[in-house]
Structures are given as structure tokens and as C-alpha cells.
Write a protein that holds these residues in place. Sequence first.
Motif, PDB file in Angstrom:
ATOM      1  N   MET A   1     -18.832   3.808 133.268  1.00  0.00           N
ATOM      2  CA  MET A   1     -17.630   3.623 132.456  1.00  0.00           C
ATOM      3  C   MET A   1     -18.044   3.236 131.036  1.00  0.00           C
ATOM      4  N   LYS A   2     -17.458   3.910 130.069  1.00  0.00           N
ATOM      5  CA  LYS A   2     -17.832   3.685 128.674  1.00  0.00           C
ATOM      6  C   LYS A   2     -17.333   2.320 128.216  1.00  0.00           C
ATOM      7  N   PRO A   3     -18.247   1.461 127.662  1.00  0.00           N
ATOM      8  CA  PRO A   3     -17.788   0.142 127.201  1.00  0.00           C
ATOM      9  C   PRO A   3     -17.163   0.242 125.812  1.00  0.00           C
ATOM     10  N   ARG A   4     -16.450  -0.805 125.471  1.00  0.00           N
ATOM     11  CA  ARG A   4     -15.882  -0.899 124.131  1.00  0.00           C
ATOM     12  C   ARG A   4     -16.096  -2.326 123.635  1.00  0.00           C
ATOM     13  N   THR A   5     -16.209  -2.477 122.312  1.00  0.00           N
ATOM     14  CA  THR A   5     -16.483  -3.767 121.703  1.00  0.00           C
ATOM     15  C   THR A   5     -15.181  -4.426 121.284  1.00  0.00           C
ATOM     16  N   THR A   6     -15.001  -5.661 121.742  1.00  0.00           N
ATOM     17  CA  THR A   6     -13.830  -6.442 121.376  1.00  0.00           C
ATOM     18  C   THR A   6     -14.270  -7.813 120.876  1.00  0.00           C
ATOM     19  N   GLN A   7     -13.373  -8.512 120.227  1.00  0.00           N
ATOM     20  CA  GLN A   7     -13.650  -9.855 119.723  1.00  0.00           C
ATOM     21  C   GLN A   7     -12.959 -10.890 120.601  1.00  0.00           C
ATOM     22  N   GLN A   8     -13.698 -11.956 120.913  1.00  0.00           N
ATOM     23  CA  GLN A   8     -13.167 -13.067 121.676  1.00  0.00           C
ATOM     24  C   GLN A   8     -13.476 -14.370 120.954  1.00  0.00           C
ATOM     25  N   LEU A   9     -12.611 -15.348 121.104  1.00  0.00           N
ATOM     26  CA  LEU A   9     -12.815 -16.671 120.514  1.00  0.00           C
ATOM     27  C   LEU A   9     -13.520 -17.572 121.509  1.00  0.00           C
ATOM     28  N   VAL A  10     -14.610 -18.181 121.055  1.00  0.00           N
ATOM     29  CA  VAL A  10     -15.383 -19.077 121.912  1.00  0.00           C
ATOM     30  C   VAL A  10     -15.616 -20.374 121.148  1.00  0.00           C
ATOM     31  N   PRO A  11     -15.745 -21.497 121.850  1.00  0.00           N
ATOM     32  CA  PRO A  11     -16.003 -22.767 121.158  1.00  0.00           C
ATOM     33  C   PRO A  11     -17.443 -22.829 120.636  1.00  0.00           C
ATOM     34  N   HIS A  12     -17.603 -23.337 119.432  1.00  0.00           N
ATOM     35  CA  HIS A  12     -18.916 -23.487 118.823  1.00  0.00           C
ATOM     36  C   HIS A  12     -18.953 -24.845 118.125  1.00  0.00           C
ATOM     37  N   THR A  13     -19.965 -25.657 118.467  1.00  0.00           N
ATOM     38  CA  THR A  13     -20.053 -27.023 117.960  1.00  0.00           C
ATOM     39  C   THR A  13     -21.201 -27.147 116.970  1.00  0.00           C
ATOM     40  N   VAL A  14     -20.916 -27.705 115.810  1.00  0.00           N
ATOM     41  CA  VAL A  14     -21.914 -27.981 114.780  1.00  0.00           C
ATOM     42  C   VAL A  14     -21.672 -29.394 114.276  1.00  0.00           C
ATOM     43  N   ASP A  15     -22.741 -30.215 114.329  1.00  0.00           N
ATOM     44  CA  ASP A  15     -22.668 -31.582 113.838  1.00  0.00           C
ATOM     45  C   ASP A  15     -21.544 -32.369 114.527  1.00  0.00           C
ATOM     46  N   GLY A  16     -21.374 -32.106 115.820  1.00  0.00           N
ATOM     47  CA  GLY A  16     -20.384 -32.834 116.598  1.00  0.00           C
ATOM     48  C   GLY A  16     -18.962 -32.349 116.454  1.00  0.00           C
ATOM     49  N   LYS A  17     -18.719 -31.305 115.643  1.00  0.00           N
ATOM     50  CA  LYS A  17     -17.374 -30.793 115.436  1.00  0.00           C
ATOM     51  C   LYS A  17     -17.282 -29.395 116.037  1.00  0.00           C
ATOM     52  N   THR A  18     -16.287 -29.181 116.898  1.00  0.00           N
ATOM     53  CA  THR A  18     -16.138 -27.917 117.624  1.00  0.00           C
ATOM     54  C   THR A  18     -15.029 -27.084 117.009  1.00  0.00           C
ATOM     55  N   ARG A  19     -15.327 -25.816 116.808  1.00  0.00           N
ATOM     56  CA  ARG A  19     -14.349 -24.845 116.325  1.00  0.00           C
ATOM     57  C   ARG A  19     -14.390 -23.603 117.204  1.00  0.00           C
ATOM     58  N   MET A  20     -13.251 -22.870 117.222  1.00  0.00           N
ATOM     59  CA  MET A  20     -13.199 -21.582 117.919  1.00  0.00           C
ATOM     60  C   MET A  20     -13.611 -20.498 116.933  1.00  0.00           C
ATOM     61  N   VAL A  21     -14.666 -19.767 117.267  1.00  0.00           N
ATOM     62  CA  VAL A  21     -15.190 -18.722 116.388  1.00  0.00           C
ATOM     63  C   VAL A  21     -15.175 -17.384 117.137  1.00  0.00           C
ATOM     64  N   PRO A  22     -14.992 -16.260 116.414  1.00  0.00           N
ATOM     65  CA  PRO A  22     -14.972 -14.959 117.085  1.00  0.00           C
ATOM     66  C   PRO A  22     -16.392 -14.434 117.304  1.00  0.00           C
ATOM     67  N   ILE A  23     -16.598 -13.776 118.433  1.00  0.00           N
ATOM     68  CA  ILE A  23     -17.847 -13.091 118.724  1.00  0.00           C
ATOM     69  C   ILE A  23     -17.519 -11.719 119.289  1.00  0.00           C
ATOM     70  N   ASN A  24     -18.429 -10.778 119.134  1.00  0.00           N
ATOM     71  CA  ASN A  24     -18.257  -9.429 119.666  1.00  0.00           C
ATOM     72  C   ASN A  24     -18.726  -9.386 121.119  1.00  0.00           C
ATOM     73  N   VAL A  25     -17.892  -8.833 121.962  1.00  0.00           N
ATOM     74  CA  VAL A  25     -18.190  -8.750 123.392  1.00  0.00           C
ATOM     75  C   VAL A  25     -17.944  -7.326 123.845  1.00  0.00           C
ATOM     76  N   ASP A  26     -18.908  -6.774 124.602  1.00  0.00           N
ATOM     77  CA  ASP A  26     -18.758  -5.438 125.176  1.00  0.00           C
ATOM     78  C   ASP A  26     -18.031  -5.542 126.515  1.00  0.00           C
ATOM     79  N   THR A  27     -16.877  -4.898 126.591  1.00  0.00           N
ATOM     80  CA  THR A  27     -16.087  -4.893 127.821  1.00  0.00           C
ATOM     81  C   THR A  27     -15.858  -3.453 128.253  1.00  0.00           C
ATOM     82  N   PRO A  28     -15.714  -3.217 129.550  1.00  0.00           N
ATOM     83  CA  PRO A  28     -15.461  -1.842 130.005  1.00  0.00           C
ATOM     84  C   PRO A  28     -14.104  -1.355 129.530  1.00  0.00           C
ATOM     85  N   ALA A  29     -14.072  -0.137 129.029  1.00  0.00           N
ATOM     86  CA  ALA A  29     -12.818   0.449 128.556  1.00  0.00           C
ATOM     87  C   ALA A  29     -11.967   0.868 129.746  1.00  0.00           C
ATOM     88  N   PRO A  30     -10.661   0.674 129.673  1.00  0.00           N
ATOM     89  CA  PRO A  30      -9.795   1.085 130.781  1.00  0.00           C
ATOM     90  C   PRO A  30      -9.767   2.607 130.901  1.00  0.00           C
TER      91      PRO A  30
END
Length: 282
Positions: A1-30
Motif C-alpha cells: 500500500m502506497k504511504p503518504r506523508t502527513t503532519q502530526q503534533l507531538v509534545p517536545h520539551t526544551v529546558d523544562g517547557k513542553t510544546r506541541m510541535v508538528p512532525i512528518n509521519v508516513d501513514t498508509p494511504a486509504p
Amino acid sequence: MKPRTTQQLVPHTVDGKTRMVPINVDTPAPPRDWDHLVLNGVTGIAAVVLTASVIWSTASIGDLLGRAVIEYAAYGAAVVFDLAWIACMAVEWLARYDEERAALPRRAGNVALLVAMLAIGAHGKVSGFWEVGIVGALVSGLAKGLWTVVLRHQTPPLDERTRAWIRGELSDAGAGLALIPVHRKLQRAQAQVDAERTALGQGADRGSTDPDRPGESADDPDAEILELRPRAVNTKDAVRIAWDAGVRDDDAAVRYVAQVTGKAPSPDTVARYMRLLRNVAG
């Protein structure tokens, strides 16, 4: 199945402060939805057929009417023939969940289609090409039939109990909408009564130092005093209500606003609102 690239928000902590940042994730295309693609294609074909039908019937009926009137009027009236049954078909689609309400636009659409087909046939006859008139009339019939098939296919089947439940929900919503102008009318009438009673009460108090009747306790509520809900409306709304009730004097408006809002308003503010209302009315 051909994958497709999507963006997801994941928590990322720097200097004790956490933010939701987008990352590219390969998911199977429907998988491709062929049913939806076919339905879109059929709908597009129906739209093209409908457009051709409107163009043909407008040209044919417009030429027929153009023998008696100017062309602009003839073609303007000719387009009505197809627009009538198209509008009825659209209303039928909007009432698809209520078979009783959909019956009237369906019958009206069929009658409008028959009139358009007869007009196209009459044009072929007067032009000396009755075969062309018959074939041209069938164009409108095919367009209406194709759209009927497409819309019926997209109408979900419902049992009678579900239809009755939907009619009940629509009835409740319709009752709520119908009560809106009734409530407005009652509010305007009550505001006029309140303003009239307020004006009469103020006039009666000027000649008496004790508004209480003989035999009444000073703590007993007067029958003429209206029970209002303080702070139920603001100054602007109270001025509008007084204006709708026929109050045109600034002092009377100030007294009414004070009684409705439960606090003494600024006379300048009331006067400004009254000026605005006079400008609008003038």
C-alpha cells in the motif's frame, strides 16, 4: 500500500517547557473509493446534460416566442420554462426526508417539464421540422429523468418510524421559529404598556406627597407599581424599548430607563441614544 506523508503534533520539551510541535509521519494511504468517484462522474454528466437541456430549450422556445415579441423578452421568458422544473427538483431534494412535503414539488416539477416539452414541440411544428421538435423535447425529459435517478440514489432509505421522528423534530424547530416574531410582538406591546403606565404614574405622583391610599400601609406594595427585573436590559436596549413604545421626551426616557435597569442612567447617554433614534427615524 502506497504511504503518504502527513503532519502530526507531538509534545517536545526544551529546558523544562513542553510544546506541541508538528512532525512528518508516513501513514498508509486509504484505498481509492471507486463508488464515490463513479458517483461524482455521474453527477458531472448529469450537470452537463442539464446545461445542454437549458441551452437547447431556451434557444428553441426563445425562437418560438421571438415571432411575436422582441428577442430579449422572448429569450428571457424562454429560460423560465426550464428553471421552473429545475427549481422544483431542487426543492424536492431538500424535502427528501419528508415524502409528504416532497410530493408537491415533484408534481409541480413534472407539470413544468411537460409545459416546457410542449413548447419545444410547438417550435418544431411551426418551424416545419416536427421531428426536431420531438427530439428537442426529449432532451429536457432525459435531463429531468437523469437528475431524478441521481438524486434518488443519494437519498438514504428511511423507515416510516424514522420519518415520523424527523417530522416531529422539524415540527419542534418550526414552532420555535414561529414563536420568535410572536415574542417580539408581545415585547413591543408590553413595552408600550409599561411606558404608558410609567408616564401616568409619574403624572399622578406630582400632585400628592403620599401616593399611598388612605388605609394602606406605607410598606404595602402599590398596585400601580410594576414589578420589573433590574439589570435585565442595558441602557441602550431600554431606550430602544421606550422609543418603540412611543416615548419621545428625553426626561421620560430617563425615568423609564432607570425603572427598567434598576439604576439611574446618565441623562447625556440617554439623550445621545434618543438623538440617534431621531436621526434614523427622520
